[in-house]
Structure formats: C-alpha cells, structure tokens
Design an enzyme around this catalytic site. Structure first.
Site, PDB file in Angstrom:
ATOM      1  CB  SER A 176      21.128 -21.000 -17.325  1.00 42.60           C
ATOM      2  OG  SER A 176      21.298 -20.245 -16.129  1.00 42.60           O
TER       3      SER A 176
ATOM      4  CG  ASP B  48      18.267 -23.454 -20.707  1.00 39.54           C
ATOM      5  OD1 ASP B  48      17.979 -23.945 -21.808  1.00 39.54           O
ATOM      6  OD2 ASP B  48      17.647 -22.495 -20.214  1.00 39.54           O
ATOM      7  CG  HIS B  49      19.824 -21.286 -24.136  1.00 37.15           C
ATOM      8  ND1 HIS B  49      19.507 -21.158 -25.474  1.00 37.15           N
ATOM      9  CD2 HIS B  49      18.646 -21.217 -23.470  1.00 37.15           C
ATOM     10  CE1 HIS B  49      18.204 -21.015 -25.608  1.00 37.15           C
ATOM     11  NE2 HIS B  49      17.644 -21.047 -24.399  1.00 37.15           N
TER      12      HIS B  49
ATOM     13  CG  ASP C   5      21.560 -21.437 -28.262  1.00 37.37           C
ATOM     14  OD1 ASP C   5      21.656 -21.424 -29.505  1.00 37.37           O
ATOM     15  OD2 ASP C   5      20.969 -20.559 -27.616  1.00 37.37           O
TER      16      ASP C   5
ATOM     17  CD  GLU D   1      17.937 -21.612 -29.807  1.00 41.38           C
ATOM     18  OE1 GLU D   1      17.582 -20.456 -30.134  1.00 41.38           O
ATOM     19  OE2 GLU D   1      18.082 -21.964 -28.628  1.00 41.38           O
TER      20      GLU D   1
ATOM     21  CD  GLU E  34      16.554 -17.600 -20.565  1.00 43.95           C
ATOM     22  OE1 GLU E  34      16.405 -18.661 -19.950  1.00 43.95           O
ATOM     23  OE2 GLU E  34      15.763 -16.652 -20.466  1.00 43.95           O
TER      24      GLU E  34
ATOM     25  CG  HIS F 182      14.656 -16.543 -24.143  1.00 47.05           C
ATOM     26  ND1 HIS F 182      15.844 -16.665 -24.829  1.00 47.05           N
ATOM     27  CD2 HIS F 182      14.253 -17.810 -23.894  1.00 47.05           C
ATOM     28  CE1 HIS F 182      16.141 -17.942 -24.983  1.00 47.05           C
ATOM     29  NE2 HIS F 182      15.189 -18.661 -24.423  1.00 47.05           N
TER      30      HIS F 182
ATOM     31  CG  HIS G 114      14.026 -22.634 -26.167  1.00 48.58           C
ATOM     32  ND1 HIS G 114      15.057 -22.442 -25.283  1.00 48.58           N
ATOM     33  CD2 HIS G 114      14.149 -23.909 -26.599  1.00 48.58           C
ATOM     34  CE1 HIS G 114      15.775 -23.542 -25.189  1.00 48.58           C
ATOM     35  NE2 HIS G 114      15.240 -24.453 -25.992  1.00 48.58           N
ATOM     36  N   GLY G 115      10.906 -19.824 -24.875  1.00 48.69           N
ATOM     37  CA  GLY G 115      10.289 -18.505 -24.819  1.00 48.69           C
ATOM     38  C   GLY G 115       8.772 -18.541 -24.914  1.00 48.69           C
TER      39      GLY G 115
ATOM     40  CG  ASN H 219      13.072 -24.448 -22.088  1.00 43.94           C
ATOM     41  OD1 ASN H 219      12.863 -25.658 -22.030  1.00 43.94           O
ATOM     42  ND2 ASN H 219      14.219 -23.947 -22.521  1.00 43.94           N
TER      43      ASN H 219
ATOM     44  CG  ASP I 267      14.218 -18.612 -16.177  1.00 44.56           C
ATOM     45  OD1 ASP I 267      14.052 -18.675 -14.944  1.00 44.56           O
ATOM     46  OD2 ASP I 267      15.245 -18.123 -16.672  1.00 44.56           O
ATOM     47  CB  THR I 268      10.137 -15.010 -17.725  1.00 48.52           C
ATOM     48  OG1 THR I 268      11.273 -15.037 -18.592  1.00 48.52           O
ATOM     49  CG2 THR I 268       9.814 -13.573 -17.395  1.00 48.52           C
TER      50      THR I 268
END
Length: 367
Positions: free
Chosen positions: A86, A135-136, A170, A200, A208, A252, A289-290, A311, A313-314
């Site tokens: 990111s 990423d975004h 994005d 997106e 995010e 997200h 995503h998310g 994706n 991440d969290t």
C-alpha cells in the site's frame, strides 16, 4: 473444482491453503517459474485461477519480515502468492523518518520500488511463482503511481519486463466517467510493458491504510452490471490485462460473520450482463477486497463468478502481532531487563530480547 477461500476473522489465512486441490497444476502454465512473474505469464496464471475456481491470495507487506513470512507460507504449501504494498506500507518500508511530501510521495515511491526489488531478489529461493503488486491508489496518491511506473519503464528497458507484475488504481471516490478515463490513460501507458491494471468501481467500506469509507452511501457499496461493463468497454480495447474490484458489499477490516451484507451473486449478474453484450463466457476478472468476516458460501459464490485475486491484510496483521504477544506472555520474566530473570538475578536475557528471536516468533505465527 477446488478453490482458495477466506471465511472468518478468527481463522488464520494459512489454513485456507488446504482448500486448494493438491492436483492443481499451475506449474503447467506456459513460462511459469519460481520467482516474480509478469506479463503474459502472470496473466495466464490469473486465468488458470479463474478456470480452476481459485484465487491468488494477495498479502499486504510492510517489511522484509512480512515479505519473508508470505514467501515461507507459499513455499511450505507449494502455492503461488501475491505480495502487495500500500502507499502507507511503502513509506513504512523505506523508513518513517524520510520525507514523504504531498504531491511527491518520494518515500512511498522509494519503499515500493525497494520492496519490489527485494522480492525479486529472494523469491526464486522459495521455489514458487510470485506476483508483485501495489494496492489502493486514490487520485491524491497518483504521484506514487507515477513513480512506480517510471521504475517499471526503466526496468522494462533494461530487462524486457516491468519491475511490478501489476498495480491498482482506486478512483472509486471519483465519478465513474472520470475513474474510467484515468484508468484508460494509465493502462495505455502500462500496456506496452504488459503490466496488469487492477481498478475499483464502487466503494469498499470500512477503513484501509488511512482511507475511511465507513460512512459511504450504501448504494456505492454495490456496483451494477452497467457500471462494470462500462469499465470493460473502456479498457478492453487497450489491453485485456485488467481486473475489476467491483463492490458487492465488501468492507475492509474484521467483523463478525453476518455483520457485513455481502452480495457476491451480483458478480455473476455482472458476468451474465457482459456475456450478453459480448458473447463471451465470463469475460470479467474480479478481485475480492475486504474478505475478513465473510462466510464460506459467499466466498464460494464469488470464486465461481470469476474472482481471481483475494486480498488479505487484517488477519495477517493480527497473526503477526499474536506471535509477539504469546512470546511475551511465555517469556515475560526474561524480558524485564538486560540482566536478571527467574533463573537468577545475574542471568543475561539477550537471547530473549534479540530482535531476531521475537520477530521470528511473529513470522512463525503469520506463516
């Protein structure tokens, strides 16, 4: 067919690798190799995923340690992975003390480029195919995107391929027409290098990397078939190498199962609409995503509709932290000073607070 999926926030992403069939033959993709893949090979791998009902997992990385963790997990399971950076993660990669001015974002450019070079250097040793992705990138972050493309072009001139496998724009906060026009401009620049664009349409909710969409209007959380086909119409004449992060209620972050109203059946409606317009079966390539907090049946529906990238991440952030948490709790008596522990007041503790010790515990937990 088999698939790679993510279910709830309480299950670590590594567990989901078991859902990929052992008979899957991504190694049969022409040109596939251990290390970073780009261009036709990277695109063929995504199409293999689509045909065989799985998605390439994309993990956000912010350090050499998290990069190594992703590569180690992929190597253990003999599976392809995508490492993505990111804008904020890229700045962290370079070092938070470096200037990163608005309109320049020089630290973010430096960190992403350095991260891509690091992945290229070490990935072959892990014996798996790897895609490198950014990423975004919102409109205000376009200087970061420009800097990465300059690095791609320089690498392409020297090596015949871009530095990165793919990049994400994005521009979902902008009007759809502007979003598509800017994507067309950048895909035109990327196409000669066969660099893949992810875009997106519609908004992913939640927060995010400092972008807060938690108050987004509900209708923006669900793309329409017309919205998505407009993207296809705009980009496909330039290059087939693009993916679409269409909104179907994605958020997200981590939420209890059922708290996010996902409607992955919308993705199939988008495919059906595009098929009616083009005569081609499943012409769209989607990104999920998310995924945290999503239920398995929703994920299966999304994969069947042509999701090729998912994706993460969290969940991996928590897994990394939990490794440190458990280590500290287990060794607390050895981590209160350089000297003195439960074995004696004069006993040294260097072997416990050495960063290699506790960072490795984080990596093992994330893997």
């Amino acid at each position: 067919s088999s698939f790679f999926s993510f279910s709830s926030c309480c299950v670590l992403p590594a567990l989901f690798w078991s859902l990929l069939s052992l008979t899957m033959s991504f190694w049969d993709v022409p040109g596939i190799k251990a290390g970073v893949v780009t261009g036709d090979v990277a695109w063929a791998l995504l199409q293999h995923a689509k045909t065989n009902g799985y998605a390439i997992p994309a993990f956000n990385c912010t350090s050499s340690s998290t990069i190594n963790s992703v590569l180690e997990a992929g190597a253990k399971l003999n599976r392809p992975v995508m490492i993505q950076f990111s804008e904020g993660g890229s700045a962290f990669m370079a070092g938070k003390s470096l200037p990163n001015e608005k309109g320049k974002l020089q630290a973010s450019i430096l960190g992403a480029v350095a991260g891509a070079h690091l992945v290229r250097a070490v990935a072959p040793a892990y014996g798996i195919p790897v895609l490198v992705h950014s990423d975004h990138c919102a409109k205000k972050l376009l200087p970061w995107f420009d800097g990465m493309l300059e690095a791609d072009e320089a690498f392409f001139k020297a090596h015949g391929e871009p530095l990165f496998s793919s990049h994400m724009l994005d521009l979902s906060e902008e009007p759809d027409e502007e979003n598509i026009e800017i994507c067309k401009k950048y895909l035109t620049r990327m196409a000669p290098m066969k660099c893949i664009l992810e875009m997106e349409i519609g908004i992913t909710g939640g927060v995010e990397d400092g972008v807060d969409n938690s108050g987004a209007a509900k209708e923006k959380l669900y793309s329409t078939p017309e919205d998505v086909f407009a993207v296809y119409e705009g980009l496909s004449p330039i290059s087939p190498m693009f993916t679409i992060a269409a909104a179907f209620g994605n958020v997200h972050g981590v939420y209890k199962a059922g708290n996010v109203v996902l409607k992955p059946e919308l993705l199939q409606e988008m495919q059906d609409y595009a098929k009616a317009k083009t005569g081609m079966d499943r012409p769209l390539n989607f990104v999920f995503h998310g995924g945290s907090g999503s239920e398995k049946h929703h994920i299966a529906t999304a994969l069947a509709a042509g999701v090729v990238k998912m994706n993460v991440d969290t969940d991996t952030q928590w897994a990394y932290w939990e490794g440190l948490l458990k280590f500290y709790k287990a060794k607390e008596g050895y981590l209160q000073g350089q000297i003195g522990n439960p074995e004696g007041a004069d006993k040294p503790n260097k072997s416990y607070y050495d960063p290699r010790k506790w960072i490795r515990e984080c990596e093992v937990s994330m893997v």
